[in-house]
Structures are given as C-alpha cells and as structure tokens.
Enzyme design. Structure first.
Site, PDB file in Angstrom:
ATOM      1  CB  CYS A 123      -0.915  -0.034   1.232  1.00 19.06           C
ATOM      2  SG  CYS A 123      -2.132   1.272   1.288  1.00 19.06           S
TER       3      CYS A 123
ATOM      4  CB  CYS B  95       5.862   5.093   4.675  1.00 16.06           C
ATOM      5  SG  CYS B  95       6.844   6.584   4.586  1.00 16.06           S
TER       6      CYS B  95
HETATM    7  S1  SF4 Z   1       0.492   4.572   5.723  1.00 14.06           S
HETATM    8 FE1  SF4 Z   1       0.963   3.294   3.970  1.00 14.06          FE
HETATM    9  S2  SF4 Z   1      -0.202   1.409   4.378  1.00 14.06           S
HETATM   10 FE2  SF4 Z   1      -1.120   2.987   5.647  1.00 14.06          FE
HETATM   11  S3  SF4 Z   1      -2.796   3.809   4.383  1.00 14.06           S
HETATM   12 FE3  SF4 Z   1      -0.981   5.119   4.094  1.00 14.06          FE
HETATM   13  S4  SF4 Z   1      -0.042   4.333   2.239  1.00 14.06           S
HETATM   14 FE4  SF4 Z   1      -1.429   2.725   3.004  1.00 14.06          FE
END
Ligand code: SF4
Length: 238
Positions: free
Chosen positions: A123, A232
């Site tokens: 993600c 991240c």
């Molecule tokens: S922190 Fe990373 S895993 Fe969590 S919603 Fe945002 S992009 Fe997605």
C-alpha cells in the site's frame, strides 16, 4: 531548472560535516542558494515539516520558488488536509498534492478492499513510494524533515547526503534537532501545526495506520502499531 553546477555526490559528506551543529536555517539557506529551483520538499505536514516551511518563508523570494508537495494517499486525516490550506494561506506557498496514478477506489477494487492492514508495504509502495520517485525525477535535491533522534533507523542519517534510492541529494536541516527544539521553535514563531498533535499523536501519517501514543511510548509507536513496520519506505528500504 538546470542540474548543471550542482555539488557532486562525492562532495556531500564533507559539506555535511561542515554543517554539523549548524543552525537549521543556515542549512536551509545553503540548500536554497545551491539548488534553487532544483530543490523540492515533500511534506506530510508533521510538526517538523511545518517548521521547515516557516523557515523557508523567512528566506525571501528565492525560497518561495522551492517546489513543495504532499503525497496525498487518499487516506490522510482531514486535519492534515485542512492544515495544508492554512499554511498556503499564511505563507502564500502552493503545496502540490501528488496522488498515485491509481485512485484509492481503483486500488481497493483491484485488491478487493483496502490493503493497509494486510499488505501495508505494498500500500505504501503504491500510494507513497512510487509517486515520490516520479515526483523527484529531474530535481537535484529534496528536503526532508527527519530528525536523527526519532528512531534507531534514522540515527545515522547525514544532514546532507546522496540518496541512492532516488538518485539526488537529500538535505535534512533538522537532523540534529530534538523534539524539544522543534516545539520550542513552534512556540517562539507561533507556527501552525496539526491539531492532532495535541490529541496524543506525536507522529501523523495516514488515518488507518496511525493511533495516539501512550505516555512513555516512542513518538513513532503509533505508526503501523501492532506490526513490525516502522517506516513507509520513503526514507529507507522496506
Ligand atoms: S500509511 Fe501506507 S499502508 Fe497505511 S494507508 Fe498510508 S499508504 Fe497505506
């Protein structure tokens, strides 16, 4: 924007050493003078980023040409997006929202739902890392608001270093500052910051992956809480 006459990557360690212990404003001034329109800044509107933008506003018209952007993942807190509006109005900056090519809705449809719980690295890769890489292309340096004392992973970060991941220089003017230094600057200069910081969120990312922290916890303990993930992937490999 011309990438000629910028410091060679081999020169950066010596330049960084010269700035050890320097005032962040001096590091920022050097960055603006050296890289000009080849300088860009990513911000998630954490308090450190707010401080850097306030400092930029004090450096005159050249600093106003610095490209500033936010990686708009589609999962940010509404308070974060409201803060962007406030900062733009206060300083007259344009802060570009950069989104992944695939919208949040398209991505969730492709995976059959959100993947921040099941595949947070993927993600983050789709919504943050890939858009960041594309945005940094063509720039000579990017400003980051990270501090060395935030986590063990960040402890060895140079103030100015070559970023192999994105192939440009990375400048962290607040690298030597503590959390207390940052908040002292905020109070002295009445810097706007995310109201969530006053509600137990010392570090703010996307809403589904951020919780308030308890007394005594590390300031990033509320990020991807309950998983081994701590970054991240914007600053370090994940
Ligand atoms: S922190 Fe990373 S895993 Fe969590 S919603 Fe945002 S992009 Fe997605």
């Amino acid at each position: 924007m011309s990438l000629t006459n910028l410091p060679d990557r081999s020169e950066l360690p010596a330049i960084s050493s010269q700035f050890d212990g320097a005032d962040p404003l001096d590091i920022l001034r050097w960055a603006v003078d050296t890289y000009g329109t080849c300088l860009t800044m990513a911000t998630a509107f954490g308090v450190e980023g707010c401080v850097l933008m306030d400092m930029l506003s004090r450096l005159g018209s050249d600093a106003r040409q610095v490209h500033i952007f936010n990686l708009d993942t589609g999962y940010q807190f509404k308070e974060t997006l409201e803060l962007r509006e406030k900062i733009q109005a206060r300083y007259g900056f344009q802060i570009e929202l950069i989104s992944a090519k695939e919208s949040r809705e398209q991505m969730e449809a492709r995976f059959g739902g959100p993947i921040y719980g099941s595949q947070p690295d993927e993600c983050c890769r789709i919504r943050k890392v890939v858009p960041l890489k594309e945005t940094l292309e063509g720039y000579g340096a990017w400003l980051s608001a990270i501090r060395r004392d935030q986590t063990k992973t960040r402890a060895n970060h140079d103030l100015i270093q070559w970023d192999n991941k994105y192939d440009l220089a990375k400048i962290s003017p607040l690298g030597n500052w503590t959390r207390e230094d940052v908040w002292s600057y905020v109070r002295t200069h009445n810097v706007d910051y995310n109201p969530l910081h006053d509600q137990g969120y010392p570090s703010i990312g996307c809403q589904p992956c951020t919780r308030p922290v308890q007394e005594g916890e590390n300031e990033r303990a509320g990020r991807w809480s309950g998983t081994a993930k701590t970054e991240c992937g914007l600053h370090f490999q994940i």
